[in-house]
Design an enzyme around this catalytic site. Sequence first.
Site, PDB file in Angstrom:
ATOM      1  N   TYR A 137      28.420  -4.772-114.995  1.00  0.00           N
ATOM      2  CA  TYR A 137      29.316  -3.455-115.013  1.00  0.00           C
ATOM      3  C   TYR A 137      28.659  -2.661-113.866  1.00  0.00           C
ATOM      4  O   TYR A 137      29.354  -2.013-113.083  1.00  0.00           O
ATOM      5  CB  TYR A 137      29.001  -2.872-116.368  1.00  0.00           C
TER       6      TYR A 137
ATOM      7  N   SER B 172      31.618   5.219-112.074  1.00  0.00           N
ATOM      8  CA  SER B 172      30.551   5.198-113.196  1.00  0.00           C
ATOM      9  C   SER B 172      29.315   5.775-112.676  1.00  0.00           C
ATOM     10  O   SER B 172      28.942   5.303-111.525  1.00  0.00           O
ATOM     11  CB  SER B 172      30.448   4.243-114.100  1.00  0.00           C
TER      12      SER B 172
END
Length: 245
Positions: A145, A132
């Site tokens: 995350y 990501s």
Amino acid sequence: MSATILITGASSGIGRETASYYAKQGWTVYALARSADKLAELAAENPAQIIPISLDLTDLAAMQAWQRSLPATVHFDVVLLNAGNCEYVEAKDLDLAAFERTFAINFQAVVASTKLFLPKLHAGNTLAIVSSMAHFFPFTRSEAYGASKAAVSYFTESLRVDLADTGIKVCLIEPGFIDTPLTQKNDFSMPFLMPVAVAAKRIFEGINAGKIRLRFPRRLGYLLRILSLLPYGIRTKLAARMKQS
């Protein structure tokens, strides 16, 4: 013989859309995820091309058992490790269980899957791993995350170096905001939000072209890279200001 891809996290979001896209191009798709019901729905769209496999990627014993059950003749042209999740945390009361869950699926499952499926790839085949753009910038409440995705990106880059002599291609995929059930839970503005169908097409075309890194949407990638070049103090103040807005 058609080309074959294995995709993890294939029951929803980027994984589901990409599995469907590959199947429509005539590929045989091994679609892995926990949800048997969602996988059945996906397979029903193209039963001749999609093979649903219900597995918990954090259950190493189950993963090993399934891998051992594959015939020795089975190999994959592409392995796409896409499964992941996002849990936001509160800095003043860090949820340790949330960190464990996030790293279990976002990072440890990627490492385990790499170990299990690498023997099923030959020279010229591709191992693609989804990370990501989140780790480019310190976003609020993203300690778990963002850290897990930073670990995935570093793991993938280092892996590429160590697999250079095998002929196996390693592709790092770093999406930004993609319109999926995961991002639809967000309660903040997501710049340059990309439709999931566009993301799936980008992945297919990028892997086919032999790209070693894919970042999309490109405009978000450019913006975050520019922000990452700011002096550290300015970047920190900007991130804090974004948190308050």
